[in-house]
Design a protein around this motif. Structure first.
Motif, mmCIF file in Angstrom:
data_model
loop_
_atom_site.group_PDB
_atom_site.id
_atom_site.type_symbol
_atom_site.label_atom_id
_atom_site.label_comp_id
_atom_site.label_asym_id
_atom_site.label_seq_id
_atom_site.Cartn_x
_atom_site.Cartn_y
_atom_site.Cartn_z
ATOM 1 N N HIS A 1 -8.193 4.155 -3.616
ATOM 2 C CA HIS A 1 -8.149 3.899 -2.205
ATOM 3 C C HIS A 1 -7.063 4.649 -1.530
ATOM 4 O O HIS A 1 -7.487 5.201 -0.461
ATOM 5 N N ASN A 2 -6.001 4.774 -2.212
ATOM 6 C CA ASN A 2 -4.818 5.285 -1.702
ATOM 7 C C ASN A 2 -4.898 7.031 -1.816
ATOM 8 O O ASN A 2 -4.161 7.471 -0.974
ATOM 9 N N LEU A 3 -5.589 7.503 -2.906
ATOM 10 C CA LEU A 3 -5.222 9.001 -3.249
ATOM 11 C C LEU A 3 -6.481 9.825 -2.923
ATOM 12 O O LEU A 3 -6.652 10.852 -3.171
ATOM 13 N N ASN A 4 -7.689 9.095 -2.877
ATOM 14 C CA ASN A 4 -8.984 9.716 -2.466
ATOM 15 C C ASN A 4 -9.020 10.605 -1.404
ATOM 16 O O ASN A 4 -9.345 12.002 -1.569
ATOM 17 N N SER A 5 -8.452 10.565 -0.252
ATOM 18 C CA SER A 5 -8.369 11.461 0.798
ATOM 19 C C SER A 5 -7.449 12.744 0.503
ATOM 20 O O SER A 5 -7.836 13.951 0.861
ATOM 21 N N LEU A 6 -6.404 12.599 -0.384
ATOM 22 C CA LEU A 6 -5.571 13.459 -0.727
ATOM 23 C C LEU A 6 -6.259 14.416 -1.661
ATOM 24 O O LEU A 6 -6.006 15.719 -1.586
ATOM 25 N N LYS A 7 -6.920 13.918 -2.779
ATOM 26 C CA LYS A 7 -7.851 14.563 -3.556
ATOM 27 C C LYS A 7 -8.629 15.600 -2.769
ATOM 28 O O LYS A 7 -8.659 16.744 -3.100
ATOM 29 N N VAL A 8 -9.631 14.904 -1.871
ATOM 30 C CA VAL A 8 -10.551 15.961 -0.970
ATOM 31 C C VAL A 8 -9.653 17.188 -0.602
ATOM 32 O O VAL A 8 -10.073 18.101 -0.559
ATOM 33 N N LEU A 9 -8.600 16.681 0.165
ATOM 34 C CA LEU A 9 -7.900 17.894 0.863
ATOM 35 C C LEU A 9 -7.521 18.929 -0.041
ATOM 36 O O LEU A 9 -7.622 20.109 -0.065
ATOM 37 N N PHE A 10 -6.750 18.543 -1.228
ATOM 38 C CA PHE A 10 -6.245 19.383 -1.946
ATOM 39 C C PHE A 10 -7.145 20.180 -2.874
ATOM 40 O O PHE A 10 -7.078 21.481 -3.418
ATOM 41 N N VAL A 11 -8.338 19.580 -3.302
ATOM 42 C CA VAL A 11 -9.375 20.275 -4.211
ATOM 43 C C VAL A 11 -10.023 21.320 -3.079
ATOM 44 O O VAL A 11 -10.303 22.488 -3.680
ATOM 45 N N ALA A 12 -9.894 21.091 -1.921
ATOM 46 C CA ALA A 12 -10.706 22.108 -0.815
ATOM 47 C C ALA A 12 -9.588 23.024 -0.826
ATOM 48 O O ALA A 12 -10.180 24.416 -0.896
ATOM 49 N N LEU A 13 -8.319 22.838 -0.750
ATOM 50 C CA LEU A 13 -7.490 24.065 -0.830
ATOM 51 C C LEU A 13 -7.667 24.954 -2.047
ATOM 52 O O LEU A 13 -7.453 26.208 -1.899
ATOM 53 N N PHE A 14 -7.764 24.254 -3.051
ATOM 54 C CA PHE A 14 -8.039 25.116 -4.528
ATOM 55 C C PHE A 14 -9.086 26.115 -4.271
ATOM 56 O O PHE A 14 -8.949 27.464 -4.778
ATOM 57 N N PHE A 15 -10.163 25.597 -4.048
ATOM 58 C CA PHE A 15 -11.454 26.474 -3.813
ATOM 59 C C PHE A 15 -11.168 27.595 -2.737
ATOM 60 O O PHE A 15 -11.657 28.841 -2.765
ATOM 61 N N ILE A 16 -10.462 27.331 -1.581
ATOM 62 C CA ILE A 16 -10.101 28.119 -0.446
ATOM 63 C C ILE A 16 -9.325 29.171 -1.372
ATOM 64 O O ILE A 16 -9.519 30.384 -0.791
ATOM 65 N N SER A 17 -8.196 28.867 -2.097
ATOM 66 C CA SER A 17 -7.291 29.686 -2.460
ATOM 67 C C SER A 17 -8.130 30.728 -3.614
ATOM 68 O O SER A 17 -7.626 31.994 -3.548
ATOM 69 N N VAL A 18 -9.502 30.327 -4.112
ATOM 70 C CA VAL A 18 -10.088 31.181 -5.051
ATOM 71 C C VAL A 18 -10.719 32.258 -4.141
ATOM 72 O O VAL A 18 -10.766 33.365 -4.390
ATOM 73 N N HIS B 1 0.721 -1.084 0.047
ATOM 74 C CA HIS B 1 -0.118 0.035 0.110
ATOM 75 C C HIS B 1 0.880 1.356 0.077
ATOM 76 O O HIS B 1 0.546 2.128 -0.476
ATOM 77 N N GLU B 2 2.109 1.232 0.780
ATOM 78 C CA GLU B 2 2.697 2.496 0.442
ATOM 79 C C GLU B 2 3.654 2.697 -0.703
ATOM 80 O O GLU B 2 3.249 3.753 -1.123
ATOM 81 N N LEU B 3 3.949 1.743 -1.358
ATOM 82 C CA LEU B 3 4.252 1.863 -2.728
ATOM 83 C C LEU B 3 3.345 2.562 -3.753
ATOM 84 O O LEU B 3 3.475 2.981 -4.676
ATOM 85 N N GLN B 4 2.152 1.634 -3.356
ATOM 86 C CA GLN B 4 1.087 1.993 -4.339
ATOM 87 C C GLN B 4 0.748 3.679 -4.411
ATOM 88 O O GLN B 4 0.318 4.373 -5.365
ATOM 89 N N LEU B 5 0.808 4.336 -3.407
ATOM 90 C CA LEU B 5 0.695 5.706 -2.900
ATOM 91 C C LEU B 5 1.490 6.383 -3.875
ATOM 92 O O LEU B 5 1.174 7.599 -4.536
ATOM 93 N N PHE B 6 2.741 6.031 -3.698
ATOM 94 C CA PHE B 6 3.874 6.984 -4.514
ATOM 95 C C PHE B 6 3.763 6.502 -6.164
ATOM 96 O O PHE B 6 4.109 7.498 -6.915
#
Length: 385
Positions: free
Chosen positions: A262-279, A215-220
């Protein structure tokens, strides 16, 4: 141990997002509105909890990359190919109509042709991040409306290249051959990769079998494919979102979407939120209050124009009137790439500092009220997704 000064700021942001998220959920509004409002509240023109807007904007840019990466995984290549006429001719027609409308408006204000072209380009682009987030929240990305909107958005992402070249002509009077050549080569390479994915149907990623239980290498590995192709398209001076989308399609064709999700969905939620916050943080409240009538008038005009231009174009395809108006409203806001066009226009002296701030406010406010506009249009035409 001393308390990190960023810790109270981070905790405050988290609880503001939670509070607004719960409130807006009661009114059945998407989370994207909460993120935009949070950006306004915590930004330099709000409570000034965060003043380093550049860092937040850079982190937020990763959110758009993640978003398009996931969309690529969920996109059916056959449906994308089926919509090529709508994507190419529809987008071209929309840009021409937008510039024509601004030209008619410019006759009353005595605008030069360069300003007419710039403003026409700015209002013709829709927000890939907003539209896809709304489609995902309503589970309609895979629908006829969703796939039609996606095709237009991808064509608009490619249209930014000739737009920047045309605007750049007013700055230097010469387009550097090296830049144009790189963009042309990159476009051909991207088209070739897309054609390969469509024709091949199933792709085998090297070392994929070694990643199934790690799972760790899957993330990267997932991050490497997503940002590696994004960096490659950026090197060719194309959209990073385009590279992410192709990377997602590559993962989808390799049938490896389960562990990537499974491995990237949480990161997507966080960084998408940061994009809209930056706008939201880009919205200058002092300028908005001083020029509210002009800003609001331009935002309403842009939403109406884009809604009806897109609806008319879609109706000429095989969309019903309700589908056309709904999709037109979905694409009505001014997109994030318009920030880039406005900045280039300022550098080229096509618009002054006041014009640039006005453009930023209009773009940001159109993004903010876009979900509300879509909901209103949906109710008016009694559209059911």
């Amino acid at each position: 141990m001393h308390l990190d000064p960023f810790m109270p700021q981070m905790v405050s942001i988290i609880f503001i997002v939670l509070a607004l998220g719960f409130i807006l959920k009661l009114f059945h509004q998407p989370h994207v509105i909460a993120y935009l409002i949070v950006g306004i509240v915590i930004g330099p023109w709000g409570l000034s909890l965060i003043t380093d807007t550049d860092t937040i904007a850079r982190l937020g840019a990763a959110g758009v990359v993640f978003l398009l990466f996931f969309v690529g995984m969920e996109t059916d290549p056959k449906k994308l190919v089926e919509n090529w006429k709508l994507a190419i001719f529809g987008t071209l027609f929309q840009i021409i109509l937008s510039v024509t409308f601004v030209w008619i408006l410019g006759l009353f204000f005595h605008w030069g042709i360069e300003r007419v072209i710039l403003i026409g380009f700015v209002i013709s682009l829709s927000s890939t991040a907003i539209v896809i987030k709304l489609l995902q929240d309503s589970n309609t990305l895979d629908s006829k409306v969703g796939q039609g909107a996606l095709a237009i958005l991808l064509a608009q992402d490619l249209a930014i290249i000739p737009m920047l070249i045309i605007i750049g002509l007013y700055q230097t009077d010469v387009v550097e051959n090296a830049h144009v050549g790189r963009q042309v080569i990159g476009s051909i390479a991207a088209a070739a990769l897309l054609a390969f994915i469509i024709i091949k149907k199933e792709v085998h990623i090297p070392l994929a079998k070694w990643l199934k239980h790690d799972h760790e290498l899957q993330l990267f590995a997932g991050l490497g494919i997503c940002f590696g192709l994004s960096m490659l398209t950026a090197w060719f001076e194309l959209s990073t979102a385009l590279g992410a989308f192709l990377g997602g399609m590559l993962i989808g064709a390799a049938k490896e979407t389960q562990w990537v999700h499974h491995n990237l969905n949480s990161l997507k939620v966080l960084f998408v939120a940061l994009f809209f916050i930056s706008v939201g943080m880009m919205l200058d409240l002092d300028f908005l209050m001083a020029n509210w009538l002009q800003v609001v008038s331009l935002v309403i005009a842009a939403l109406l124009i884009n809604t009806f231009i897109n609806a008319g174009i879609l109706k000429m395809s095989d969309f019903s009137w309700k589908e056309s108006i709904y999709t037109g409203a979905l694409l009505s806001q001014i997109g994030e790439f318009s920030f880039v066009l406005a900045a280039v226009g300022k550098q080229s002296n096509i618009i002054n500092g006041y014009g640039y701030q006005l453009a930023i406010c209009v773009i940001a406010l159109s993004l903010l009220i876009s979900p509300l506009w879509l909901t209103s249009c949906k109710k008016m035409i009694n559209y059911k997704a």
